[in-house]
Design a protein around this motif. Structure first.
Motif, PDB file in Angstrom:
ATOM      1  N   VAL A  55      74.740  75.362  55.140  1.00  0.00           N
ATOM      2  CA  VAL A  55      73.449  75.701  54.543  1.00  0.00           C
ATOM      3  C   VAL A  55      72.520  74.494  54.626  1.00  0.00           C
ATOM      4  O   VAL A  55      72.891  73.388  54.211  1.00  0.00           O
ATOM      5  CB  VAL A  55      73.627  76.136  53.077  1.00  0.00           C
ATOM      6  CG1 VAL A  55      72.273  76.443  52.447  1.00  0.00           C
ATOM      7  CG2 VAL A  55      74.545  77.347  53.002  1.00  0.00           C
ATOM      8  N   PRO A  56      71.317  74.654  55.167  1.00  0.00           N
ATOM      9  CA  PRO A  56      70.392  73.517  55.259  1.00  0.00           C
ATOM     10  C   PRO A  56      69.888  73.124  53.885  1.00  0.00           C
ATOM     11  O   PRO A  56      69.814  73.937  52.964  1.00  0.00           O
ATOM     12  CB  PRO A  56      69.259  74.057  56.130  1.00  0.00           C
ATOM     13  CG  PRO A  56      69.269  75.536  55.868  1.00  0.00           C
ATOM     14  CD  PRO A  56      70.719  75.905  55.667  1.00  0.00           C
ATOM     15  N   ASP A  57      69.523  71.847  53.755  1.00  0.00           N
ATOM     16  CA  ASP A  57      68.923  71.393  52.510  1.00  0.00           C
ATOM     17  C   ASP A  57      67.578  70.752  52.804  1.00  0.00           C
ATOM     18  O   ASP A  57      67.074  70.813  53.938  1.00  0.00           O
ATOM     19  CB  ASP A  57      69.851  70.425  51.758  1.00  0.00           C
ATOM     20  CG  ASP A  57      70.156  69.147  52.545  1.00  0.00           C
ATOM     21  OD1 ASP A  57      69.363  68.787  53.451  1.00  0.00           O
ATOM     22  OD2 ASP A  57      71.172  68.504  52.251  1.00  0.00           O
ATOM     23  N   ALA A  58      66.993  70.131  51.795  1.00  0.00           N
ATOM     24  CA  ALA A  58      65.623  69.606  51.915  1.00  0.00           C
ATOM     25  C   ALA A  58      65.524  68.415  52.843  1.00  0.00           C
ATOM     26  O   ALA A  58      64.417  67.968  53.158  1.00  0.00           O
ATOM     27  CB  ALA A  58      65.088  69.227  50.536  1.00  0.00           C
ATOM     28  N   ARG A  59      66.651  67.873  53.304  1.00  0.00           N
ATOM     29  CA  ARG A  59      66.626  66.740  54.233  1.00  0.00           C
ATOM     30  C   ARG A  59      67.076  67.116  55.639  1.00  0.00           C
ATOM     31  O   ARG A  59      67.280  66.250  56.491  1.00  0.00           O
ATOM     32  CB  ARG A  59      67.479  65.595  53.688  1.00  0.00           C
ATOM     33  CG  ARG A  59      66.868  64.933  52.456  1.00  0.00           C
ATOM     34  CD  ARG A  59      67.667  63.729  51.997  1.00  0.00           C
ATOM     35  NE  ARG A  59      67.783  62.681  53.011  1.00  0.00           N
ATOM     36  CZ  ARG A  59      66.830  61.803  53.296  1.00  0.00           C
ATOM     37  NH1 ARG A  59      65.678  61.843  52.641  1.00  0.00           N
ATOM     38  NH2 ARG A  59      67.023  60.881  54.213  1.00  0.00           N
ATOM     39  N   THR A  60      67.224  68.411  55.905  1.00  0.00           N
ATOM     40  CA  THR A  60      67.580  68.887  57.247  1.00  0.00           C
ATOM     41  C   THR A  60      66.317  69.022  58.079  1.00  0.00           C
ATOM     42  O   THR A  60      65.357  69.675  57.663  1.00  0.00           O
ATOM     43  CB  THR A  60      68.298  70.245  57.169  1.00  0.00           C
ATOM     44  OG1 THR A  60      69.438  70.132  56.330  1.00  0.00           O
ATOM     45  CG2 THR A  60      68.730  70.696  58.556  1.00  0.00           C
ATOM     46  N   GLN A  61      66.313  68.416  59.258  1.00  0.00           N
ATOM     47  CA  GLN A  61      65.132  68.465  60.116  1.00  0.00           C
ATOM     48  C   GLN A  61      65.013  69.799  60.854  1.00  0.00           C
ATOM     49  O   GLN A  61      66.006  70.353  61.333  1.00  0.00           O
ATOM     50  CB  GLN A  61      65.170  67.343  61.151  1.00  0.00           C
ATOM     51  CG  GLN A  61      64.539  66.047  60.722  1.00  0.00           C
ATOM     52  CD  GLN A  61      64.293  65.130  61.907  1.00  0.00           C
ATOM     53  OE1 GLN A  61      64.851  65.308  62.998  1.00  0.00           O
ATOM     54  NE2 GLN A  61      63.457  64.131  61.707  1.00  0.00           N
ATOM     55  N   TYR A  62      63.772  70.268  60.953  1.00  0.00           N
ATOM     56  CA  TYR A  62      63.386  71.396  61.796  1.00  0.00           C
ATOM     57  C   TYR A  62      62.156  70.972  62.582  1.00  0.00           C
ATOM     58  O   TYR A  62      61.409  70.075  62.157  1.00  0.00           O
ATOM     59  CB  TYR A  62      63.035  72.626  60.961  1.00  0.00           C
ATOM     60  CG  TYR A  62      64.199  73.317  60.305  1.00  0.00           C
ATOM     61  CD1 TYR A  62      64.630  74.566  60.757  1.00  0.00           C
ATOM     62  CD2 TYR A  62      64.862  72.740  59.233  1.00  0.00           C
ATOM     63  CE1 TYR A  62      65.692  75.217  60.144  1.00  0.00           C
ATOM     64  CE2 TYR A  62      65.933  73.371  58.617  1.00  0.00           C
ATOM     65  CZ  TYR A  62      66.341  74.618  59.081  1.00  0.00           C
ATOM     66  OH  TYR A  62      67.395  75.244  58.487  1.00  0.00           O
ATOM     67  N   ARG A  63      61.920  71.632  63.697  1.00  0.00           N
ATOM     68  CA  ARG A  63      60.674  71.363  64.409  1.00  0.00           C
ATOM     69  C   ARG A  63      59.546  72.119  63.700  1.00  0.00           C
ATOM     70  O   ARG A  63      59.715  73.283  63.318  1.00  0.00           O
ATOM     71  CB  ARG A  63      60.776  71.806  65.863  1.00  0.00           C
ATOM     72  CG  ARG A  63      59.806  71.020  66.754  1.00  0.00           C
ATOM     73  CD  ARG A  63      60.180  71.044  68.197  1.00  0.00           C
ATOM     74  NE  ARG A  63      59.472  69.986  68.915  1.00  0.00           N
ATOM     75  CZ  ARG A  63      59.498  69.838  70.228  1.00  0.00           C
ATOM     76  NH1 ARG A  63      60.206  70.669  70.976  1.00  0.00           N
ATOM     77  NH2 ARG A  63      58.837  68.852  70.810  1.00  0.00           N
ATOM     78  N   ILE A  64      58.395  71.452  63.545  1.00  0.00           N
ATOM     79  CA  ILE A  64      57.332  72.033  62.710  1.00  0.00           C
ATOM     80  C   ILE A  64      56.112  72.472  63.512  1.00  0.00           C
ATOM     81  O   ILE A  64      55.138  72.961  62.943  1.00  0.00           O
ATOM     82  CB  ILE A  64      56.905  71.059  61.597  1.00  0.00           C
ATOM     83  CG1 ILE A  64      56.297  69.780  62.178  1.00  0.00           C
ATOM     84  CG2 ILE A  64      58.095  70.743  60.707  1.00  0.00           C
ATOM     85  CD1 ILE A  64      55.699  68.855  61.120  1.00  0.00           C
TER      86      ILE A  64
END
Length: 458
Positions: A55-64
């Motif tokens: 499960v991703p959390d608030a510090r997992t990077q995504y492309r924006i």
């Protein structure tokens, strides 16, 4: 911002989690993460994933994707505030030889320069930036599709030009300027031009079957200022709070207000949204939200902040289509703002007041329109209609004893006190409008004079 809130209520947290979980399930996203900031700090985060234990959390990077554009706009506005450029400057003045140099910097920021939305083929988001090494490759043979300044037309190529403008004026790369001038001062440690683990991979989900296909993650080259960045919920919530309040290490609150003001001409019938200087504005559920959406193959993203409520939300997902992060982020703001309305600060008296300023308070008349003038913080004043319709405005105090309008009709106009030879107050002047203590009183400074017979019955 300073927070006057404790943690969110359990019922609010469950409503937020339900909205995120629904978005991931119905949008068929491999993973989706959301976060909410209130009065400047992250107060909730929640994620869902199709893979148990990941499960991703608030510090997992995504492309924006295009949420990169507000970052580029901030760099441009810093140049303006330093006096290195003017928003009315033609691009040619600072970045010669583009072939579209007559468009202004403000038009590029607001997508009203009339430039094409995309580069020539092949599609730049799924091909290496090395295919378009120069601005001429980005602009192509037909870079202009509308007359400049006439309409809003979203343009990725316009933000490529703005990134090159930053490089030309600063003398460093866009990435170096971004890091030194925004990321480091704001503490955005997990925002970067290239992915840094832990980060999500980009996926396409088949429209008619629950199967996946990996998407390429291309380096966009000179197109980077339009959509290159990777970031996290934590960093983007912090950036959203900056867009609402400003930070003098980066941009002042006054400049951010300017960026949040609609500038681009609207399409006929499009009265619920607009675009300022690098920021989109929408009305949702009676609230004005400011922010941006973003997408690149394999990723979609949404960032919104409601300045009035002091609530920001970010939603990130790793799917080319399906979930609607901008709509979900707007829903997260609504859930918090409605379930836990902002508690106002206690009323406190002003620390001191100039007796001459206090003398100006109370009723004033513009013709037969009745207004009330009251003093606010820092020597500013508010002028509001006492009945019916009228032009209300706040005014900022200036060092010369005048005030500058901040709102609507009076924005930028000067309000000043006009005194008689004996020093007493004659009237207030605002952009040639005379406000007097009585309506059309004989002997007052009323433009055109007053009928000598005065008021009368029919």
């Amino acid at each position: 911002m300073t927070s006057s809130f404790e943690a969110l209520l359990p019922s609010t947290e469950r409503a937020l989690l339900h909205r995120v979980a629904t978005a991931q399930a119905e949008g068929r996203a491999p993973s989706l993460v959301g976060g909410v900031a209130r009065d400047g700090r992250l107060v909730w985060e929640g994620g869902r994933s199709c893979v148990e234990g990941h499960v991703p959390d608030a510090r997992t990077q995504y492309r924006i994707g295009s949420i990169t554009k507000p970052f580029t706009a901030v760099l441009v506005m810093r140049l303006r505030d330093e006096g290195l450029i003017d928003l009315a400057d033609p691009l040619e003045k600072h970045l010669p030889g583009t072939g579209v140099g007559e468009v202004t910097i403000a038009q590029l920021l607001s997508h009203s320069a009339g430039l094409a939305a995309e580069t020539p083929a092949p599609w730049w988001e799924r091909t290496p930036g090395t295919l378009r090494p120069e601005l001429a490759d980005v602009l192509g043979e037909r870079p202009v599709v509308h007359p400049a300044g006439r309409r809003y037309h979203y343009s990725n190529t316009g933000y490529t030009l703005l990134g090159s403008l930053v490089e030309a004026v600063r003398g460093v790369s866009w990435e170096e300027a971004l890091t030194a001038e925004i990321l480091v001062p704001l503490g955005l440690e997990r925002t970067s031009v290239r992915p840094v683990a832990p980060h999500a991979g980009g996926w396409a989900v088949h429209p008619w079957a629950d199967v996946l296909l990996p998407e390429p993650a291309e380096d966009l080259g000179v197109m980077a200022p339009a959509g290159q960045l990777w970031s996290t919920v934590e960093d983007l919530c912090r950036f959203a709070c900056f867009l609402a309040e400003g930070d003098d290490r980066v941009l002042s609150a006054e400049t951010l207000r300017e960026m949040r003001t609609p500038l681009a001409p609207l399409e006929a019938g499009d009265w619920d949204g607009g675009y300022g200087l690098g920021l989109r504005l929408v009305r949702a559920g009676g609230r004005v939200l400011v922010g941006h959406g973003g997408s690149l193959p394999g990723f979609v993203a949404g960032l919104w902040v409601c300045v009035e409520d002091g609530v920001a939300a970010v939603v990130l997902a790793n799917a080319t289509s399906g979930p609607m992060p901008s709509g979900v982020a707007a829903d997260l703001i609504r859930i918090v703002a409605e379930a836990e309305p902002r508690i106002p600060e206690p009323w406190r008296p002003l620390p001191a007041i100039d007796p001459q300023l206090l003398e100006l308070t109370g009723p004033w008349y513009w013709g037969t329109y009745a207004y009330g003038l009251r003093v606010v913080a820092d020597g500013g004043v508010e002028l509001s209609p006492l009945r019916g319709e009228g032009r209300a405005a706040r005014f900022r105090a200036e060092s010369d004893g005048t005030w500058t309008g901040l709102d609507d009709y009076y924005a930028g106009e000067t309000l000043r006190v006009v005194r008689r030879t004996d020093g007493s107050v004659s009237h207030l002047d605002c952009g040639s409008f005379a406000f007097t203590r009585e309506p059309y009183e004989p002997g007052d400074a009323v433009p055109g004079g007053v009928d000598p017979e005065g008021w009368r019955g029919l």
